[in-house]
Design an enzyme around this catalytic site. Structure first.
Site, PDB file in Angstrom:
ATOM      1  N   CYS A  56      -4.546   2.532  -3.681  1.00  0.00           N
ATOM      2  CA  CYS A  56      -3.545   2.850  -2.993  1.00  0.00           C
ATOM      3  C   CYS A  56      -2.212   2.066  -3.274  1.00  0.00           C
ATOM      4  O   CYS A  56      -1.542   1.845  -2.207  1.00  0.00           O
ATOM      5  CB  CYS A  56      -3.744   3.353  -1.655  1.00  0.00           C
ATOM      6  SG  CYS A  56      -4.946   4.671  -1.148  1.00  0.00           S
ATOM      7  N   HIS A 111       0.968  -1.290  -0.010  1.00  0.00           N
ATOM      8  CA  HIS A 111      -0.060   0.142  -0.026  1.00  0.00           C
ATOM      9  C   HIS A 111       0.981   1.220  -0.053  1.00  0.00           C
ATOM     10  O   HIS A 111       2.093   1.147   0.651  1.00  0.00           O
ATOM     11  CB  HIS A 111      -1.003  -0.079   1.557  1.00  0.00           C
ATOM     12  CG  HIS A 111      -1.841   0.945   1.369  1.00  0.00           C
ATOM     13  ND1 HIS A 111      -1.530   2.315   1.810  1.00  0.00           N
ATOM     14  CD2 HIS A 111      -3.045   0.999   1.166  1.00  0.00           C
ATOM     15  CE1 HIS A 111      -2.791   2.941   1.775  1.00  0.00           C
ATOM     16  NE2 HIS A 111      -3.662   2.161   1.470  1.00  0.00           N
ATOM     17  N   ASP A 124       3.195  -4.519   8.147  1.00  0.00           N
ATOM     18  CA  ASP A 124       2.105  -3.743   7.812  1.00  0.00           C
ATOM     19  C   ASP A 124       0.823  -4.684   8.088  1.00  0.00           C
ATOM     20  O   ASP A 124       0.633  -5.510   7.209  1.00  0.00           O
ATOM     21  CB  ASP A 124       1.923  -3.212   6.299  1.00  0.00           C
ATOM     22  CG  ASP A 124       0.776  -2.656   6.299  1.00  0.00           C
ATOM     23  OD1 ASP A 124      -0.063  -2.576   7.016  1.00  0.00           O
ATOM     24  OD2 ASP A 124       0.502  -1.708   4.994  1.00  0.00           O
TER      25      ASP A 124
HETATM   26  N1  PMP Z   1      -1.664  -0.766   4.500  1.00  0.00           N
HETATM   27  C1  PMP Z   1      -2.761  -1.380   3.913  1.00  0.00           C
HETATM   28  C2  PMP Z   1      -2.215  -2.749   3.457  1.00  0.00           C
HETATM   29  C3  PMP Z   1      -3.932  -1.000   3.930  1.00  0.00           C
HETATM   30  O1  PMP Z   1      -4.863  -1.856   3.365  1.00  0.00           O
HETATM   31  C4  PMP Z   1      -4.134   0.360   4.343  1.00  0.00           C
HETATM   32  C5  PMP Z   1      -5.540   0.993   3.965  1.00  0.00           C
HETATM   33  N2  PMP Z   1      -6.276   0.747   2.936  1.00  0.00           N
HETATM   34  C6  PMP Z   1      -3.101   0.981   4.840  1.00  0.00           C
HETATM   35  C7  PMP Z   1      -1.919   0.445   4.861  1.00  0.00           C
HETATM   36  C8  PMP Z   1      -3.492   2.534   5.556  1.00  0.00           C
HETATM   37  O2  PMP Z   1      -4.327   2.327   6.541  1.00  0.00           O
HETATM   38  P1  PMP Z   1      -4.930   3.506   7.070  1.00  0.00           P
HETATM   39  O3  PMP Z   1      -5.769   4.191   5.872  1.00  0.00           O
HETATM   40  O4  PMP Z   1      -5.940   3.200   8.054  1.00  0.00           O
HETATM   41  O5  PMP Z   1      -3.816   4.766   7.633  1.00  0.00           O
END
Ligand code: PMP
Length: 551
Positions: free
Chosen positions: A367, A123, A199
């Protein structure tokens, strides 16, 4: 295999959003973006504001003590859930903030030519903070090779060297749903003095996490993807290691002593919790983890796996669908593209159709643009399940997708009505579905690649869309093209209104009322409405009224 006690219907009954009249038929399969919240979590948020609202860790009055206890209790609950010590949990707003905290905090321990290893399935939250760190410290980012998009961790050993400084992997991809086998990574890293980060944004709500077994230095997660409130997350790291990091945010309550020349920061976790935190959400995060702990989590996981395998199986039989994700080792995500050589429409068009049938999915790059780019993929449509989804939900999603495909296939054989009857046909359509189908039919043939120049791109349209206009004797002619079939259909409508008309007519045309009459404002998704609006405004701005001509 032990008999499961997990019942998705009983689980769903704990989520009051599904009891609201407008959500009676809602199928919510956008859980990888955020899950719905159970009553227990909503109650905990209310309880905080009713009985505990004060600032934590500051004053010693009764309410302040209650607020501090609430935060420290959440810290204990979360630490217990991932097999950590409670002093090893730093609260933050979520995974994104957690990664920024780490990248900033580790900067002074990183040096030129050192390497940060990530996978291509990360991400942006696990890419961009490292990218900036790499730029600042003249480091390199390396990607673990993948097989069909799935990171091949067997390659990691050969990538490690004395230069490896940070290794940061997702526990599960938010596009592919695949769970990486991280258990073996710590063993590989043990002879390398690097920081190992995980993560767990997509892991926390779906699978057990044991930081001791994982052997990671840091692990980051958000509450809101695990039935918890928005605005809370944590960074796990051993207090000893965390205390070597520079604090990311500076301010109140994270410091022992301050003069204008010097400051002595607290040890972790307080060192990283500057200012007033999102206290109610942190209390609610603890409640979410308690709620999760009370479920038959193995049973819930098995249920989610069965659902996602079922969806993959059903969708794989549709020739118009190109699956991006795979069913194996998948925590609950199915992502796919529409095959443009089979049907001429985008995943955005399908997402809109699903929304009209009260099915919530997400479309886009999620993302994770590098993942899409490495495989030259268009924006994907993602279905992501949680414990409250059922086989009936999944069957309905598949059925509605099939109907959409059938509609488009059918429209291939229907001829577009001649220009005069366009408006009439739309007005006479018996309901919105029929009108939508007609717009899709209009968009079928309506292509003109000759206008696909950068100068003709319409800004404000999610799908790439072009508009070119010309004028003869004061009368205008527009040509439009778009990657989205529905936007092309809407272009036909706009041309019906504007082509052959003069600038005064075009500029004064009350398109908003016309759109309302046709139900476009109400039924089209916000992004399609914005796209159509951008197209009309671009056309209106491009014409020159006769009065100003003669001045
Ligand atoms: N890492 C991963 C694998 C995610 O799926 C997400 C959210 N889609 C994030 C990081 C970011 O998380 P947040 O928007 O809650 O900060």
């Amino acid at each position: 295999m032990p008999e499961t006690t997990f019942n998705p219907h009983e689980f769903k009954a704990q989520f009051p959003i599904f009891d609201q009249a407008e959500n009676e038929k809602l199928i919510y399969v956008d859980n990888a973006a955020t899950t719905q919240k159970p009553q227990a979590v909503i109650d905990r948020l209310t309880h905080f504001y009713l009985y505990e609202n004060a600032n934590a860790h500051r004053a010693s009055h009764r309410l302040a003590r209650a607020a501090t206890d609430a935060i420290e209790n959440s810290r204990k609950i979360i630490a217990g859930f991932i097999n950590a010590n409670d002093r090893d949990i730093v609260f933050c707003r979520g995974t994104t903030e957690g990664f920024n905290l780490l990248a900033n905090g580790l900067a002074s321990q990183c040096h030129a030519q050192e390497e940060i290893i990530i996978t291509s399935a990360e991400h942006h939250a696990n890419i961009l903070p490292w990218r900036r760190l790499a730029e600042q410290r003249n480091m390199k980012i390396r990607l673990v090779p993948d097989i069909d998009g799935i990171p091949d961790l067997s390659q990691l050993a050969s990538m490690l060297s004395d230069n490896t400084r940070i290794v940061s992997f997702t526990m599960a991809s938010n596009v592919l749903g695949c769970k990486l086998n991280l258990e073996s990574v710590a063993q590989l890293l043990k002879d390398h003095p690097c920081f190992y980060v995980i993560d767990a944004a997509q892991g926390l709500g779906h699978c057990p996490i044991d930081v001791d077994k994982l052997g990671c230095d840091f692990l980051v997660a958000s509450a809101h993807k695990a039935y918890g409130p928005l605005g809370a997350g944590f960074v796990y790291g051993k207090q000893k290691v965390l205390s070597t990091l520079d604090p990311y945010l500076l301010g109140g309550e994270m410091v022992k002593s301050v003069t204008l020349d010097a400051a002595e920061f607290n040890k972790a976790p307080g060192r990283f919790e500057a200012g007033t935190m999102q206290l109610a959400s942190i209390a609610g995060f603890g409640a979410a983890i308690e709620f999760l702990s009370q479920q038959d989590r193995e049973g819930m996981h098995a249920h989610e796996v069965r659902l996602i395998q079922h969806i993959h199986k059903e969708l794989s039989s549709l020739p118009a669908i190109q699956l991006i994700s795979k069913p194996e080792n998948n925590l609950g995500i199915c992502t796919f593209n529409i095959k443009s050589d089979v049907i001429e429409a985008t995943s955005g068009d399908l997402a809109q159709w699903l929304d009209e049938h009260d099915i919530a999915v997400r479309v886009g790059y999620h993302c994770a643009q590098p993942l899409y780019e490495s495989r030259a993929l268009q924006q994907g449509l993602r279905i992501s399940v949680a414990g409250y989804n059922t086989f009936e939900d999944c069957d309905k999603v598949v059925r509605v997708i099939r109907e959409w495909i059938d509609n488009i296939e059918e429209s291939k054989t229907t001829t577009t009505p001649c220009s005069n009857s366009i408006l009439e046909s739309l007005q006479n359509a018996k309901n919105w579905q029929a009108r939508y189908k007609m717009l899709m039919e209009f968009g079928q043939e309506e292509r003109d690649e000759s206008i696909q120049a950068d100068d003709n791109i319409i800004h404000g349209c999610e799908a790439k869309t072009w508009l070119a206009g010309s004028q003869v004797d004061g009368k205008y002619q527009f040509i439009t093209d778009s990657e989205s079939r529905i936007i092309r259909g809407l272009g036909v409508l706009m041309k019906h209104w504007f082509n052959g008309k003069d600038a005064d007519f075009i500029q004064n045309f009350d398109w908003e009322t016309e759109c309302q009459k046709l139900g476009l404002t109400r039924h089209l998704s916000a992004s399609r409405n914005n796209g159509f609006r951008a197209m009309i405004l671009t056309a209106q701005c491009s014409v020159v009224p006769t009065s100003s001509d003669s001045e």
